[in-house]
Design an enzyme around this catalytic site. Sequence first.
Site, PDB file in Angstrom:
ATOM      1  N   LYS A   1      -0.874   6.085  -4.344  1.00 46.44           N
ATOM      2  CA  LYS A   1      -1.982   5.790  -3.426  1.00 46.44           C
ATOM      3  C   LYS A   1      -2.822   7.045  -3.207  1.00 46.44           C
ATOM      4  O   LYS A   1      -4.035   6.966  -3.060  1.00 46.44           O
ATOM      5  CB  LYS A   1      -1.451   5.308  -2.084  1.00 46.44           C
ATOM      6  CG  LYS A   1      -0.939   3.873  -2.091  1.00 46.44           C
ATOM      7  CD  LYS A   1      -0.576   3.446  -0.674  1.00 46.44           C
ATOM      8  CE  LYS A   1       0.469   2.367  -0.638  1.00 46.44           C
ATOM      9  NZ  LYS A   1       0.006   1.011  -0.698  1.00 46.44           N
TER      10      LYS A   1
ATOM     11  N   GLU B   1      -3.471   8.312   7.271  1.00 42.47           N
ATOM     12  CA  GLU B   1      -4.894   8.016   7.416  1.00 42.47           C
ATOM     13  C   GLU B   1      -5.183   7.415   8.781  1.00 42.47           C
ATOM     14  O   GLU B   1      -4.274   7.009   9.508  1.00 42.47           O
ATOM     15  CB  GLU B   1      -5.400   7.122   6.277  1.00 42.47           C
ATOM     16  CG  GLU B   1      -4.713   5.791   6.172  1.00 42.47           C
ATOM     17  CD  GLU B   1      -5.089   5.031   4.898  1.00 42.47           C
ATOM     18  OE1 GLU B   1      -5.366   5.653   3.857  1.00 42.47           O
ATOM     19  OE2 GLU B   1      -5.094   3.791   4.959  1.00 42.47           O
TER      20      GLU B   1
ATOM     21  N   ARG C   1      -2.305  -5.643 -11.492  1.00 38.32           N
ATOM     22  CA  ARG C   1      -1.502  -6.781 -11.969  1.00 38.32           C
ATOM     23  C   ARG C   1      -2.076  -8.061 -11.381  1.00 38.32           C
ATOM     24  O   ARG C   1      -3.030  -8.014 -10.597  1.00 38.32           O
ATOM     25  CB  ARG C   1      -0.072  -6.619 -11.464  1.00 38.32           C
ATOM     26  CG  ARG C   1      -0.044  -6.455  -9.956  1.00 38.32           C
ATOM     27  CD  ARG C   1       1.335  -6.502  -9.371  1.00 38.32           C
ATOM     28  NE  ARG C   1       1.375  -5.892  -8.054  1.00 38.32           N
ATOM     29  CZ  ARG C   1       1.006  -6.457  -6.927  1.00 38.32           C
ATOM     30  NH1 ARG C   1       0.548  -7.695  -6.924  1.00 38.32           N
ATOM     31  NH2 ARG C   1       1.068  -5.815  -5.782  1.00 38.32           N
TER      32      ARG C   1
ATOM     33  N   HIS D   1       2.869  -5.807   7.872  1.00 45.48           N
ATOM     34  CA  HIS D   1       1.916  -5.384   6.842  1.00 45.48           C
ATOM     35  C   HIS D   1       2.097  -6.149   5.538  1.00 45.48           C
ATOM     36  O   HIS D   1       1.700  -5.698   4.483  1.00 45.48           O
ATOM     37  CB  HIS D   1       2.013  -3.876   6.568  1.00 45.48           C
ATOM     38  CG  HIS D   1       1.672  -3.048   7.765  1.00 45.48           C
ATOM     39  ND1 HIS D   1       0.445  -3.085   8.365  1.00 45.48           N
ATOM     40  CD2 HIS D   1       2.413  -2.174   8.474  1.00 45.48           C
ATOM     41  CE1 HIS D   1       0.440  -2.269   9.402  1.00 45.48           C
ATOM     42  NE2 HIS D   1       1.627  -1.704   9.494  1.00 45.48           N
TER      43      HIS D   1
HETATM   44  P1  ADP Z   1       1.125  -1.953   0.585  1.00 46.53           P
HETATM   45  O1  ADP Z   1       0.790  -1.411  -0.760  1.00 46.53           O
HETATM   46  O2  ADP Z   1       2.455  -1.480   1.089  1.00 46.53           O
HETATM   47  O3  ADP Z   1       0.932  -3.416   0.714  1.00 46.53           O
HETATM   48  P2  ADP Z   1      -1.489  -1.323   1.700  1.00 46.53           P
HETATM   49  O4  ADP Z   1      -2.029   0.035   1.576  1.00 46.53           O
HETATM   50  O5  ADP Z   1      -2.006  -2.371   0.769  1.00 46.53           O
HETATM   51  O6  ADP Z   1       0.099  -1.252   1.584  1.00 46.53           O
HETATM   52  O7  ADP Z   1      -1.676  -1.828   3.185  1.00 46.53           O
HETATM   53  C1  ADP Z   1      -1.069  -3.014   3.653  1.00 46.53           C
HETATM   54  C2  ADP Z   1      -1.701  -3.465   4.955  1.00 46.53           C
HETATM   55  O8  ADP Z   1      -1.573  -2.458   5.959  1.00 46.53           O
HETATM   56  C3  ADP Z   1      -3.188  -3.728   4.881  1.00 46.53           C
HETATM   57  O9  ADP Z   1      -3.462  -4.989   4.421  1.00 46.53           O
HETATM   58  C4  ADP Z   1      -3.613  -3.545   6.321  1.00 46.53           C
HETATM   59  O10 ADP Z   1      -3.284  -4.666   7.095  1.00 46.53           O
HETATM   60  C5  ADP Z   1      -2.736  -2.425   6.798  1.00 46.53           C
HETATM   61  N1  ADP Z   1      -3.425  -1.139   6.664  1.00 46.53           N
HETATM   62  C6  ADP Z   1      -3.377  -0.297   5.614  1.00 46.53           C
HETATM   63  N2  ADP Z   1      -4.119   0.798   5.830  1.00 46.53           N
HETATM   64  C7  ADP Z   1      -4.648   0.676   7.068  1.00 46.53           C
HETATM   65  C8  ADP Z   1      -5.488   1.486   7.898  1.00 46.53           C
HETATM   66  N3  ADP Z   1      -5.929   2.679   7.509  1.00 46.53           N
HETATM   67  N4  ADP Z   1      -5.835   1.013   9.115  1.00 46.53           N
HETATM   68  C9  ADP Z   1      -5.387  -0.187   9.545  1.00 46.53           C
HETATM   69  N5  ADP Z   1      -4.597  -0.980   8.835  1.00 46.53           N
HETATM   70  C10 ADP Z   1      -4.218  -0.577   7.606  1.00 46.53           C
END
Ligand code: ADP
Length: 634
Positions: free
Chosen positions: A116, A200, A292, A235
């Site tokens: 990431k 972040e 994917r 999440h």
């Molecule tokens: P993963 O790869 O573990 O699924 P992601 O980076 O795709 O993680 O994030 C999953 C979820 O977490 C997002 O869909 C969102 O709901 C929440 N999220 C991620 N980053 C943020 C952020 N900076 N602020 C608020 N919510 C976030």
Amino acid sequence: MFNKILIANRGEIACRIINTARAMGVATVAVYSEADRNALHVQMADEAIHIGPAASSESYLVGSNIIQAALDTGAEAIHPGYGFLSENAHFCGQCEAHNLIFIGPPIEAIVAMGSKSAAKKLMADAGVPLVPGYHGDDQSPALIKQAANKMGYPVLLKAAAGGGGKGMRAVHAEAEFDEALDAAKREALNSFNDDIMLVEKYLLHPRHVEIQVFCDSYGNAVYLFERDCSVQRRHQKVIEEAPAPGMPDTLRKQMGEAAIKAAEAINYQGAGTVEFLLDSRGDFFFMEMNTRLQVEHPVTEMISGQDLVEWQLRVACGEPLPCSQEQLQINGHAFEARIYAEDPEHDFLPATGRLKILQPPLESANVRVDTGVTEGDEVSIYYDPMIAKLVVWDIDRDRALQRLTQALSEYRIAGLTTNIGFLYNLATSQAFKDGDVDTGYIDNHQQEIFRQRDADINYAAPLAGAAILTLRRQRALASANHSSEPNSPWHLTNSWGLPETKIGIKLQTKEINLAAEALPDLSNISIVETQSGFDLFTPKGFFHCAETQPDLGLANDKISGGSLRAPMHGTVVTLQVEAGVQVKKGDSLLVMEAMKMEHCIEAPSDGLVTEFYFQPGDLVDGGAELLAFEGSTE
Ligand code: ADP
């Protein structure tokens, strides 16, 4: 086109890929672990190869065994599905080394998006907007904390190698930072064998809107519109829809073009998804790109009329994209609800067990059920506890949502705990009906979704009573009709001829006595008998209830206390307090880990732990007493 492909996956996605391959005249090879010997995907494929014991680390994750299976069966290409080896650059390289086509992007694209933090640097260079944060190489806890302090709370810690919401922690104040970082690192190490963290800004009330992209080897790239996946627990997505509610055309185009820019920056090929957070002002920020096919791809298929697995196969064997951007159009609205074996009432803990009854709603042009299990199958601890994906389509969102709630109320599963009632409550909650969703939706609508307010109980209790009474009468009538002595008192419809003055029910956590003669008529209610009582689907939501003995003097409004038993099989990770030290209600007492997720056992009231029965590292059985707790007497 290929003559034969191997599917390096299991469950619903393996079955879904086999369906398309078959329709295209491509022969399929399934692989299976010991636990999956009789699984649906094995039965559906033309050939099947055993690749190891139940644990995925010894079967579905062993690249060399899978390559060998492909070579032995003469498969020309490997479809990795999602999860397992789908984003594993090493596996992709192994395929290449054996002249097998990996149905997915080039290795370099997987590597570029694999971390990431690295992906964010790349996207910043390509001019794709990012959430402010620190994704540097210096991993000293003090430095990460300093970055968080500078950004201001709340912040979100994420595992650079993360996925599926694991290794992620929101931190709301500096005082919580150290503990959250430790927990996130532990979870990340456990799940990904890598505890590099990024931090972040935690955006408040954003939506998760992702764009499906597709690229071929001739430089063509299109976006197949967006999916809104805001409704999440831990999440992780639970209900997804396409298109996103209320999405303006201009924003759709901007996000689509930004997604293509992201894909082009890494010379992408095949199916990919670019995930963004969208705030209430219409600003969007890149989160990550999944290299994917996604779990939720069916909603895109329903609104675009395209088969994304067919596209994948075509692109992988060197054909151009089947459509140009201008030829793609959105038609209607689709939802996907993920049916899981899990317990929403206990923090969505994964559940296991045998699917004693499994009756999905009937499939049609409007209802699609993607599943990898059949009645009698076991949902085991070894794999993801998803039972099926329920996908519905109609010409607009209201009608599609109506289809979703109808299909959920028809879904019959017995033998283990599922989230069907929870999904039904979500789908019937007012703000969801209004399309007013964000990633905090479940947390912010707890009361409505879990139906524990007095108003909900007062609404549902008489319906539950009436439903139980009706069922009891129907059953008595049915057995009287089948009896040689229809007038026997055993068949009296009012059970034993006692006047039916009272009926006792337990609804959610409350026990209630109702007067039988005052019960309402039933309309628009669906009732299902389960092992532990009755499931009630009403226009105002789902309720679980059980019959109790009336007139036993059971106090009304009896709320069951917090349990300090292990919610499932797992390992004790840490003891959070010392025995004998005063704690406050809600304080964390002990952390357990099960299925690679951490679960916190909290103090049910102010008081103290008098003794811990386990130490970190100990294995505990579900239901075992973890500790002795003494509530304060004042
Ligand atoms: P993963 O790869 O573990 O699924 P992601 O980076 O795709 O993680 O994030 C999953 C979820 O977490 C997002 O869909 C969102 O709901 C929440 N999220 C991620 N980053 C943020 C952020 N900076 N602020 C608020 N919510 C976030």
